[in-house]
Design a protein around this motif. Sequence first.
Motif, PDB file in Angstrom:
ATOM      1  N   LYS A   1      15.448   2.692   7.943  1.00  0.00           N
ATOM      2  CA  LYS A   1      15.731   3.351   6.673  1.00  0.00           C
ATOM      3  C   LYS A   1      15.044   2.699   5.484  1.00  0.00           C
ATOM      4  CE  LYS A   1      20.202   4.946   8.401  1.00  0.00           C
ATOM      5  NZ  LYS A   1      21.676   4.892   8.232  1.00  0.00           N
ATOM      6  N   ASP A   2      14.600   1.460   5.635  1.00  0.00           N
ATOM      7  CA  ASP A   2      13.937   0.741   4.547  1.00  0.00           C
ATOM      8  C   ASP A   2      12.657   1.473   4.144  1.00  0.00           C
ATOM      9  OD1 ASP A   2      12.752  -1.003   2.780  1.00  0.00           O
ATOM     10  OD2 ASP A   2      12.464  -2.621   4.246  1.00  0.00           O
ATOM     11  N   LYS A   3      12.621   1.993   2.913  1.00  0.00           N
ATOM     12  CA  LYS A   3      11.462   2.773   2.468  1.00  0.00           C
ATOM     13  C   LYS A   3      10.203   1.927   2.288  1.00  0.00           C
ATOM     14  CE  LYS A   3      14.034   6.540   0.311  1.00  0.00           C
ATOM     15  NZ  LYS A   3      14.252   7.346  -0.923  1.00  0.00           N
ATOM     16  N   ASP A   4      10.343   0.617   2.299  1.00  0.00           N
ATOM     17  CA  ASP A   4       9.188  -0.272   2.159  1.00  0.00           C
ATOM     18  C   ASP A   4       8.744  -0.867   3.490  1.00  0.00           C
ATOM     19  OD1 ASP A   4       9.122   0.084  -0.638  1.00  0.00           O
ATOM     20  OD2 ASP A   4      10.651  -1.454  -0.913  1.00  0.00           O
ATOM     21  N   ALA A   5       9.260  -0.341   4.593  1.00  0.00           N
ATOM     22  CA  ALA A   5       8.974  -0.933   5.901  1.00  0.00           C
ATOM     23  C   ALA A   5       7.490  -0.924   6.243  1.00  0.00           C
ATOM     24  CB  ALA A   5       9.767  -0.199   6.981  1.00  0.00           C
ATOM     25  N   MET A   6       6.767   0.123   5.847  1.00  0.00           N
ATOM     26  CA  MET A   6       5.340   0.206   6.171  1.00  0.00           C
ATOM     27  C   MET A   6       4.532  -0.924   5.524  1.00  0.00           C
ATOM     28  SD  MET A   6       4.471   2.707   8.286  1.00  0.00           S
ATOM     29  CE  MET A   6       2.763   3.142   7.931  1.00  0.00           C
TER      30      MET A   6
END
Length: 355
Positions: free
Chosen positions: A324-329
């Motif tokens: 769910k972490d939107k900064d994972a990429m």
Amino acid sequence: MTLFKSAPKSLCVLRLSAIGDVCNTIAVVQSIQQQWPETQITWVTGKIEAQLLKSISGIEVIVFDKSRGWKAYTHLWKQLKGQRFDALLHMQYAIRASVATLGIKARYKLGFDNVRSQDFQTFFTNVKVPSPDSMHVLDGLRAFASELGVQNTSPVWNLQYLKSDLDWANNYLQAKKRNLVIVPAASKDYKNWTVSGYAKVVEHAYRNGWNILLAGSPAKNEVELAERLEDALSIPVTNLVGKSSLLQLLALLDKTDLVIAPDTGPTHMANAMNTPVIGLYAHHNPERTGPYQFREYVVSVYAEAIQKETNCSLDELSWRSRVKDKDAMQQIAADDVIAMFDKITQDFNLTNVKN
């Protein structure tokens, strides 16, 4: 026990979206056609996805335009009025797809079993397709063909495009260089990698003599990301984002030497054309949604990201668990993508300049 010992007269395929899933479904449909070429196949799909289905033959395509709201359903049912199929392959568990089945008459209505079904799909089907051991989306879809009675469901794609599409692609591909197509953006921004990461990979490829092209849809977020990447580079790239039709893009992905992209439709289009592709993944398990033939070349931080987020190992989690972490990429390191670029170019003998 399979449903058919001989060729059914007619089948209806319901897969409305998205491009990547439609690519996977094409392999299943073509395996059915291979065994039963006389079977009439009708495919209900979305407006954009219908453009891709122009690349295959022997099917009737009916467009379901979800932007029309309830009228989309009544228009679909009106088009199918009077038809009764031997089987409906309900290959999308979204509720809007299930509602569409209410007006589709078929003896058998196949859907996912309890392992894969969601959004109450099981209430709309009378045959539950057993889930295979493999978690990949395509393997789940292949099980539909097996349930019908198709003996060989090994995925093979045969996608075609016009000479005009090829001519368009050849305007930008260089004959005496290796060509790298980067699709920087997915439809959802959280699936996108960083401008700085792409820039380092582009610079590495350029130093190694590659011609670099950017590709993608005309969606605002895709165009803007490509423009930011262009601005960050001091070397030339050809920016084709938003400048191609879907079949022109298919031709480009077919004739290029290598593709780099996040979890997005063109990743699976490249896979379908047997073009080596490096998929960039963080939010979904690439063993489930990665480019089927090139999963070993995925650069993924999914395992690390999901463990950090849940404090659980992959074995403890559902096979469809999403980060769910939107900064994972942003956790994907440019050096890892460059290392994979070097590996895939060696494995596919792309290290030398074309003759």
